[in-house]
Write a protein that holds these residues in place. Structure first.
Motif, PDB file in Angstrom:
ATOM      1  N   ALA A 117      -0.100   8.375   4.482  1.00 20.83           N
ATOM      2  CA  ALA A 117      -0.843   7.123   4.362  1.00 20.83           C
ATOM      3  C   ALA A 117      -2.059   7.116   5.276  1.00 20.83           C
ATOM      4  O   ALA A 117      -3.124   6.594   4.923  1.00 20.83           O
ATOM      5  CB  ALA A 117       0.066   5.936   4.681  1.00 20.83           C
ATOM      6  N   LEU A 118      -1.934   7.735   6.457  1.00 26.06           N
ATOM      7  CA  LEU A 118      -3.032   7.740   7.419  1.00 26.06           C
ATOM      8  C   LEU A 118      -4.194   8.613   6.955  1.00 26.06           C
ATOM      9  O   LEU A 118      -5.331   8.437   7.402  1.00 26.06           O
ATOM     10  CB  LEU A 118      -2.521   8.234   8.771  1.00 26.06           C
ATOM     11  CG  LEU A 118      -1.381   7.411   9.387  1.00 26.06           C
ATOM     12  CD1 LEU A 118      -0.939   8.040  10.698  1.00 26.06           C
ATOM     13  CD2 LEU A 118      -1.804   5.967   9.604  1.00 26.06           C
ATOM     14  N   ARG A 119      -3.939   9.537   6.051  1.00 27.45           N
ATOM     15  CA  ARG A 119      -5.011  10.411   5.546  1.00 27.45           C
ATOM     16  C   ARG A 119      -6.106   9.634   4.844  1.00 27.45           C
ATOM     17  O   ARG A 119      -7.240  10.118   4.731  1.00 27.45           O
ATOM     18  CB  ARG A 119      -4.426  11.436   4.563  1.00 27.45           C
ATOM     19  CG  ARG A 119      -3.505  12.452   5.186  1.00 27.45           C
ATOM     20  CD  ARG A 119      -2.794  13.262   4.123  1.00 27.45           C
ATOM     21  NE  ARG A 119      -3.731  14.029   3.318  1.00 27.45           N
ATOM     22  CZ  ARG A 119      -3.415  14.603   2.168  1.00 27.45           C
ATOM     23  NH1 ARG A 119      -2.194  14.451   1.667  1.00 27.45           N
ATOM     24  NH2 ARG A 119      -4.315  15.290   1.503  1.00 27.45           N
ATOM     25  N   ASP A 120      -5.813   8.435   4.384  1.00 29.12           N
ATOM     26  CA  ASP A 120      -6.773   7.669   3.595  1.00 29.12           C
ATOM     27  C   ASP A 120      -7.565   6.668   4.427  1.00 29.12           C
ATOM     28  O   ASP A 120      -8.243   5.794   3.867  1.00 29.12           O
ATOM     29  CB  ASP A 120      -6.049   6.946   2.456  1.00 29.12           C
ATOM     30  CG  ASP A 120      -5.388   7.913   1.486  1.00 29.12           C
ATOM     31  OD1 ASP A 120      -5.941   9.002   1.275  1.00 29.12           O
ATOM     32  OD2 ASP A 120      -4.315   7.584   0.949  1.00 29.12           O
ATOM     33  N   LEU A 121      -7.504   6.769   5.755  1.00 29.07           N
ATOM     34  CA  LEU A 121      -8.251   5.860   6.615  1.00 29.07           C
ATOM     35  C   LEU A 121      -9.528   6.531   7.106  1.00 29.07           C
ATOM     36  O   LEU A 121      -9.517   7.706   7.478  1.00 29.07           O
ATOM     37  CB  LEU A 121      -7.404   5.437   7.820  1.00 29.07           C
ATOM     38  CG  LEU A 121      -6.094   4.713   7.513  1.00 29.07           C
ATOM     39  CD1 LEU A 121      -5.392   4.354   8.806  1.00 29.07           C
ATOM     40  CD2 LEU A 121      -6.330   3.475   6.677  1.00 29.07           C
ATOM     41  N   PRO A 122     -10.642   5.805   7.170  1.00 33.30           N
ATOM     42  CA  PRO A 122     -11.885   6.397   7.650  1.00 33.30           C
ATOM     43  C   PRO A 122     -11.793   6.787   9.117  1.00 33.30           C
ATOM     44  O   PRO A 122     -11.190   6.078   9.924  1.00 33.30           O
ATOM     45  CB  PRO A 122     -12.916   5.288   7.458  1.00 33.30           C
ATOM     46  CG  PRO A 122     -12.225   4.137   6.865  1.00 33.30           C
ATOM     47  CD  PRO A 122     -10.776   4.414   6.781  1.00 33.30           C
ATOM     48  N   GLY A 123     -12.369   7.933   9.442  1.00 35.06           N
ATOM     49  CA  GLY A 123     -12.370   8.407  10.814  1.00 35.06           C
ATOM     50  C   GLY A 123     -11.094   9.088  11.231  1.00 35.06           C
ATOM     51  O   GLY A 123     -10.969   9.528  12.379  1.00 35.06           O
ATOM     52  N   VAL A 124     -10.108   9.206  10.310  1.00 34.35           N
ATOM     53  CA  VAL A 124      -8.821   9.822  10.609  1.00 34.35           C
ATOM     54  C   VAL A 124      -8.706  11.149   9.863  1.00 34.35           C
ATOM     55  O   VAL A 124      -8.948  11.215   8.667  1.00 34.35           O
ATOM     56  CB  VAL A 124      -7.651   8.900  10.209  1.00 34.35           C
ATOM     57  CG1 VAL A 124      -6.308   9.606  10.420  1.00 34.35           C
ATOM     58  CG2 VAL A 124      -7.696   7.600  11.013  1.00 34.35           C
ATOM     59  N   ASP A 162       0.831  -1.202   0.000  1.00 29.58           N
ATOM     60  CA  ASP A 162       0.000   0.000   0.000  1.00 29.58           C
ATOM     61  C   ASP A 162       0.866   1.253   0.000  1.00 29.58           C
ATOM     62  O   ASP A 162       0.575   2.226  -0.715  1.00 29.58           O
ATOM     63  CB  ASP A 162      -0.916   0.019   1.233  1.00 29.58           C
ATOM     64  CG  ASP A 162      -1.913  -1.119   1.253  1.00 29.58           C
ATOM     65  OD1 ASP A 162      -2.386  -1.499   0.165  1.00 29.58           O
ATOM     66  OD2 ASP A 162      -2.230  -1.622   2.344  1.00 29.58           O
ATOM     67  N   LEU A 163       1.931   1.261   0.789  1.00 34.50           N
ATOM     68  CA  LEU A 163       2.829   2.410   0.843  1.00 34.50           C
ATOM     69  C   LEU A 163       3.511   2.637  -0.498  1.00 34.50           C
ATOM     70  O   LEU A 163       3.672   3.777  -0.950  1.00 34.50           O
ATOM     71  CB  LEU A 163       3.870   2.211   1.940  1.00 34.50           C
ATOM     72  CG  LEU A 163       3.334   2.120   3.381  1.00 34.50           C
ATOM     73  CD1 LEU A 163       4.467   1.743   4.343  1.00 34.50           C
ATOM     74  CD2 LEU A 163       2.692   3.422   3.821  1.00 34.50           C
ATOM     75  N   SER A 164       3.912   1.549  -1.160  1.00 41.02           N
ATOM     76  CA  SER A 164       4.577   1.682  -2.459  1.00 41.02           C
ATOM     77  C   SER A 164       3.614   2.180  -3.520  1.00 41.02           C
ATOM     78  O   SER A 164       3.938   3.090  -4.292  1.00 41.02           O
ATOM     79  CB  SER A 164       5.167   0.330  -2.875  1.00 41.02           C
ATOM     80  OG  SER A 164       6.176  -0.079  -1.973  1.00 41.02           O
ATOM     81  N   ARG A 165       2.413   1.591  -3.569  1.00 34.98           N
ATOM     82  CA  ARG A 165       1.439   2.022  -4.581  1.00 34.98           C
ATOM     83  C   ARG A 165       1.031   3.472  -4.392  1.00 34.98           C
ATOM     84  O   ARG A 165       0.811   4.196  -5.360  1.00 34.98           O
ATOM     85  CB  ARG A 165       0.205   1.123  -4.543  1.00 34.98           C
ATOM     86  CG  ARG A 165       0.369  -0.225  -5.215  1.00 34.98           C
ATOM     87  CD  ARG A 165      -0.985  -0.885  -5.436  1.00 34.98           C
ATOM     88  NE  ARG A 165      -1.662  -1.128  -4.165  1.00 34.98           N
ATOM     89  CZ  ARG A 165      -1.564  -2.248  -3.466  1.00 34.98           C
ATOM     90  NH1 ARG A 165      -0.778  -3.228  -3.917  1.00 34.98           N
ATOM     91  NH2 ARG A 165      -2.207  -2.400  -2.325  1.00 34.98           N
TER      92      ARG A 165
END
Length: 637
Positions: free
Chosen positions: A75-82, A63-66
């Protein structure tokens, strides 16, 4: 939005669900994997995803590479509730989970607790944390104090670094360049020979601008010069499997950074900050021959030094030092049919040493002793119940206890789950003992809350997670400009006091779908209704906090062959009216990302950020990146 007017919230939930149903990558569990996925953060009595009753997200190395992620916060920006308060490298970054504050989230790296006791309230800021050495990130949402103690009201971010698993040597090298004079490089070497394995990683990043202060919200006629930022760091580990039952490892990281600051939004000045952080740990693990008993012992230290130069600082700079030391013992036993037991103890000390123009010479420390127990019961096939309780004894302000319970029930590809628990956040050393504003009579903030939801994974290529959550906090610490000065406390007329309350509820959704072999769709969405009561009587009306209520990411990825991929990503967020300086507007930003593998060992990649050159602010007064392009290459040996 009012809690009493909940019909509006349910309307948003329904709308978000159906908007997701045709398209979040990290949040959703991959199809046909609920029963097989291992989660190490959510419980001490089980690591199987099918038995986890908590809401958890997993971000993998792929996920980090893509996502072409250089800094963890992106990366954390794309998590729900974050919600992340900055999307530019090196800028002061806050993180919110389900409406929490940044200091209510506990960060771990390979078992090392991160947190700066020299801050106003002990917290870790991920401003400079790079992703080059990371193998996996687990984000656990909701009250987690029963397992992790203070700082875990909002959740836990657990980072697991790379580790060699096969004999031999391997290496990874990455380089990138792009807009604003950006240069980035990283290299890792991993090796294993028999019972010994190791990893060493080096990484660096630099850019030349643009200005931190945004001219659109700064003073008229302000000059916005380029604001340089750089960071570099090293990390590593070495492990020894002494026998089939006993293993040891040493882990460490070090990073140095420099930021050219502005007093946004009020001025564009020459203030600078330099930060140096290091962390290390020694760990020993024992596992019985039958696998039923496990014991882990960890001793760790996290240390940070921050030095600020500016017109309001000392000539030699304002200096803040913080140290967080801990020793932890974790035990578990699974030899009883349908029952697993866990227990543990923890000693932790926080220290700060500050020499500043505001507080003078300020030195303090505080220690906490803790013990916890957890049990897992499996009364029915597919059902797991867990319960945990913890007691923390603080050397300065006394004892507090927390508890948590969860249920998980797996039926085919569907897992139903629910959790409820309490949390606590200890006041920081600055809040307690600062010579001007401190209040040694502060107690721990408390919270109670839970969630209910499900995880669905279908072989046809569809994975969906959904949660409804709620949380209530009391005794929140605030800065009071008219606090009580009467005996016996005899405090100054202004400083830290304890009277705030807040409550939050909302929904989180993550979905991935693969309708065709060459097409992947993903969607994350989080909505939080957050209200506060700042009346000193404690019984005033709750009011909208003004925090951003929704955020999300929509992505479409095309993979025409095994070598190439192209992703269009839309990130969006509600406006934020909770800041003391001003209000940010809602925004949506489009990025394009692509990669092509020239061979099994060489891959080139590139991205265009803010494709339509959208003006927006993630935090008021701070300038974000406009239309910009970046390109890089990855090598593996």
């Amino acid at each position: 939005m009012s809690f009493q007017n909940s019909s509006s919230l349910y309307a948003v939930i329904v709308a978000a669900f159906f908007s997701s149903a045709t398209a979040h990558a990290e949040e959703a569990v991959a199809p046909d994997s609920i029963a097989d996925t291992i989660i190490v953060t959510a419980s001490r009595v089980t690591d199987e995803m099918r038995e986890i009753g908590s809401a958890v997200s997993v971000i993998t190395r792929d996920d980090l590479s893509r996502g072409q992620i250089t800094f963890v916060k992106d990366a954390l920006r794309d998590l729900p509730g974050v919600v992340i308060t900055s999307d530019r490298p090196g800028d002061l970054t806050g993180m919110s989970i389900r409406g929490s504050s940044n200091d209510e989230i506990l960060w771990l790296i390979d078992g090392i607790e991160l947190g700066d006791p020299s801050a106003i309230s002990t917290e870790f800021r991920s401003d400079h944390l790079a992703s080059a050495d990371i193998d996996r990130i687990e984000v656990l949402r909701g009250n987690q104090s029963s397992l992790y103690g203070s700082d875990a009201i909002g959740g836990v971010v657990n980072i697991i670094t790379k580790r060699a698993t096969q004999d031999g040597l391997s290496a990874n090298v990455e380089g990138e360049a792009g807009a604003y004079g950006t240069r980035m490089g990283a290299a890792s070497i991993l090796g294993k020979s028999g019972a010994v394995d190791f990893r060493l990683t080096a990484s660096g990043y630099r850019h030349d601008g643009l200005s931190v202060a945004d001219p659109k919200t700064g003073p008229a006629g302000a000059i916005t010069e380029k604001d340089e930022y750089w960071r570099y760091g090293f990390s590593g580990r070495i492990g020894l499997a002494a026998s089939d039952n006993l293993s040891f490892q040493l882990i460490g990281l070090w990073q140095d950074s420099f930021s050219d600051l502005d007093n946004a939004p009020y001025s564009d000045n020459d203030d600078t900050a330099k930060s140096r952080e290091h962390a290390f740990a020694g760990q020993g693990s024992f596992k019985s021959s039958d696998g039923h008993f496990k014991a882990d012992l960890t001793a760790s230290r996290y240390a940070i030094r921050r030095l600020y130069h500016g017109i309001y600082n000392l000539p030699e700079g304002d200096m803040y030092k913080g140290y967080k030391d801990s020793v932890r013992l974790a035990l578990s036993y699974s030899g009883i049919e349908a029952v697993t037991l866990a227990a543990g103890a923890n000693w932790e000390q926080e220290k700060t040493n500050q020499l500043t123009s505001y507080s003078g010479n300020f030195q303090e420390h505080i220690s906490t002793r803790s013990a916890y127990g957890e049990v897992a019961l499996r009364p029915l096939t597919g059902m797991t119940l867990t319960g945990a309780v913890r007691v923390d004894d603080n050397s300065r302000f006394g004892t507090f206890d927390t508890y948590r319970g969860t249920i998980a029930y797996l039926v085919g590809p569907l897992k139903l789950r629910a959790s409820y628990g309490t949390g606590a956040k200890a006041p920081g050393l600055y809040q307690l003992f600062d010579p001007r504003a401190g209040n040694p009579y502060l107690k721990a903030e408390t919270s109670r809350g839970g969630d209910v939801g499900f995880d669905l994974a279908l072989k046809e290529g569809l994975a969906l997670q959904m949660s409804y959550f709620f949380n209530h906090k009391r005794n929140e610490i605030s800065y009071d400009y008219a606090r009580d000065t009467s005996p016996p406390h005899n405090l100054s007329s202004e400083g830290y006091s304890q009277y705030g309350r807040s409550r939050a509820q909302g929904v989180e959704i993550g979905l991935t779908a693969q309708p065709f072999a060459w097409l992947n769709l993903s969607q994350s969405f989080g909505f939080t209704d957050h209200e506060v009561d700042n009346s000193k009587t404690g019984d005033g009306p709750y009011r909208d906090s003004g925090k951003a209520s929704y955020s999300g990411t929509t992505a479409i990825t095309l993979t025409p062959d095994d070598r190439s991929s192209l992703t269009a990503r839309l990130r969006y967020r509600d406006g934020d009216k909770s800041g003391w300086a001003g209000d940010t507007r809602a925004y949506a930003v489009v990025d394009l990302l692509g990669s092509y593998a020239l061979s099994e060992k060489v891959e080139i990649y590139g991205r265009v950020v803010n494709l339509f050159d959208k003006w927006y602010q993630a935090s008021y007064g701070t300038q974000t990146l406009g239309l910009s392009a970046y390109g890089g290459v990855r090598l593996s040996f």
